[in-house]
Design a protein around this motif. Structure first.
Motif, PDB file in Angstrom:
ATOM      1  N   SER A 161       0.845  -1.185   0.000  1.00 22.32           N
ATOM      2  CA  SER A 161       0.000   0.000   0.000  1.00 22.32           C
ATOM      3  C   SER A 161       0.885   1.242   0.000  1.00 22.32           C
ATOM      4  O   SER A 161       1.907   1.293   0.689  1.00 22.32           O
ATOM      5  N   ASN A 163       0.315   4.356   1.071  1.00 19.46           N
ATOM      6  CA  ASN A 163       0.282   5.244   2.228  1.00 19.46           C
ATOM      7  C   ASN A 163       1.014   4.657   3.431  1.00 19.46           C
ATOM      8  O   ASN A 163       1.764   5.363   4.111  1.00 19.46           O
ATOM      9  N   SER A 164       0.822   3.389   3.718  1.00 19.31           N
ATOM     10  CA  SER A 164       1.381   2.792   4.941  1.00 19.31           C
ATOM     11  C   SER A 164       2.438   1.738   4.675  1.00 19.31           C
ATOM     12  O   SER A 164       2.983   1.183   5.631  1.00 19.31           O
ATOM     13  N   ASP A 165       2.729   1.432   3.411  1.00 17.09           N
ATOM     14  CA  ASP A 165       3.741   0.435   3.040  1.00 17.09           C
ATOM     15  C   ASP A 165       3.462  -0.930   3.675  1.00 17.09           C
ATOM     16  O   ASP A 165       4.374  -1.641   4.102  1.00 17.09           O
ATOM     17  N   VAL A 166       2.196  -1.302   3.730  1.00 16.38           N
ATOM     18  CA  VAL A 166       1.813  -2.622   4.238  1.00 16.38           C
ATOM     19  C   VAL A 166       1.935  -3.642   3.111  1.00 16.38           C
ATOM     20  O   VAL A 166       1.438  -3.416   1.999  1.00 16.38           O
ATOM     21  N   GLU A 200      -0.669  -3.470  14.752  1.00 18.78           N
ATOM     22  CA  GLU A 200      -0.210  -2.232  14.129  1.00 18.78           C
ATOM     23  C   GLU A 200      -0.452  -2.236  12.627  1.00 18.78           C
ATOM     24  O   GLU A 200      -0.932  -1.242  12.049  1.00 18.78           O
ATOM     25  N   THR A 201      -0.126  -3.347  11.967  1.00 15.67           N
ATOM     26  CA  THR A 201      -0.340  -3.444  10.525  1.00 15.67           C
ATOM     27  C   THR A 201      -1.826  -3.371  10.184  1.00 15.67           C
ATOM     28  O   THR A 201      -2.228  -2.748   9.195  1.00 15.67           O
ATOM     29  N   ASN A 204      -3.061   0.154  10.278  1.00 18.07           N
ATOM     30  CA  ASN A 204      -2.598   0.952   9.143  1.00 18.07           C
ATOM     31  C   ASN A 204      -3.326   0.608   7.850  1.00 18.07           C
ATOM     32  O   ASN A 204      -3.541   1.485   6.999  1.00 18.07           O
ATOM     33  N   LEU A 205      -3.710  -0.639   7.680  1.00 22.53           N
ATOM     34  CA  LEU A 205      -4.312  -1.075   6.423  1.00 22.53           C
ATOM     35  C   LEU A 205      -5.821  -0.867   6.388  1.00 22.53           C
ATOM     36  O   LEU A 205      -6.390  -0.553   5.331  1.00 22.53           O
ATOM     37  N   ASP A 208      -7.264   2.353   4.781  1.00 26.00           N
ATOM     38  CA  ASP A 208      -7.089   2.418   3.328  1.00 26.00           C
ATOM     39  C   ASP A 208      -8.146   1.601   2.600  1.00 26.00           C
ATOM     40  O   ASP A 208      -8.636   2.009   1.532  1.00 26.00           O
TER      41      ASP A 208
END
Length: 279
Positions: A161, A163-166, A200-201, A204-205, A208
């Protein structure tokens, strides 16, 4: 009243008698005796055949130190001069090759991206979350050079992703050779994952995925490439291809959704690894 007699301050000298008659030498060289005021007598013998005693001169340490310093300075000067000459030769060679061959970086294009599955599930007690994805990509590579060819190792494709680099999924591309003025297209490239997410992941995801205009995605491809010019071949160099500006939509039901790739742009960057660090 009697007068006192004082000794004379001038030294008295005694000269040896002349040599004896009948060729006699008298057995000794000329002798001079001097009497000082204190009454001591010093005798000076002169021998024309005698040599002064040898007194070794001490080493000049300062001169030795200067010699070593001059030697080091000379070595440093020639080393720096040789390095500068080699750098100048490399620069001249590179300039000639650039003017003659006009090299350009290869270009990559993300033609399409279909999202077959993008599902995020969480247990009732929210103790664990699971992400399951399945993407289908169409990629193309173009070599704009007339005299250069590129030989690629297998690619490692990953999707994250923006925005959050997931991490969302990964896949592979086979190795191939891109000749001059050639274009290679790969269809049906599968990118997938099935993994558990930490808290946490997940945080963040999840925002989105809930956006109405879709989730912003980014595709990265890492590989190593060899450049060939005529009969010359370079060493393998790492590159990373990054395609950004992809807008994906979570599919509804069993039908896949098509991501918007009209604004996607792919750039190629060198990946130089020095010990444990990659630049």
């Amino acid at each position: 009243m009697s007068d006192k007699v004082f000794p004379s301050s001038k030294p008295t000298a005694t000269v040896a008698a002349p040599p004896a008659a009948n060729g006699g030498t008298g057995g000794a060289a000329a002798t001079t005796t001097a009497t000082t005021n204190g009454g001591t007598t010093k005798s000076h013998l002169y021998n024309p055949t005698s040599r002064p005693p040898y007194r070794p001169q001490p080493r000049n340490r300062h001169h030795h130190y200067r010699s070593r310093r001059n030697y080091c300075c000379c070595c440093c000067f020639w080393t720096i001069l040789i390095i500068l000459i080699l750098a100048l030769l490399v620069a001249i060679t590179g300039t000639v090759l650039y003017v003659f061959y006009r090299p350009h970086r290869p270009s990559f294009t993300l033609a399409s991206l279909r999202i077959n599955r993008l599902k995020l599930t969480t247990t009732v007690d929210s103790s664990s979350s699971h992400l399951s994805t399945l993407f289908n990509l169409t990629l193309s590579s173009k070599n704009p050079n007339s005299h250069l060819s590129f030989s690629y190792d297998p690619f490692v494709v990953s999707c994250v992703s923006s925005n959050s680099d997931v991490f969302i999924g990964n896949g592979t591309l086979p190795a191939f050779v891109s000749n001059s003025k050639n274009e290679t297209t790969f269809r049906g490239v599968v990118v997938t994952t099935s993994s558990d997410l930490d808290a946490e992941t997940l945080n963040n995801l999840r925002p989105d995925l809930k956006k109405k205009n879709g989730v912003l995605l980014k595709v990265q491809m890492d590989t190593r490439v060899t450049v060939k010019v005529g009969g010359l071949k370079s060493k393998k160099v790492g590159i990373r291809v990054t395609c950004d500006g992809i807008k994906g939509v979570v599919p509804k039901g069993k039908s896949p959704s098509v991501a918007n790739v009209s604004g996607a742009k792919c750039k190629v960057d060198l990946r130089i690894k020095i010990w444990k660090w990659t630049f």
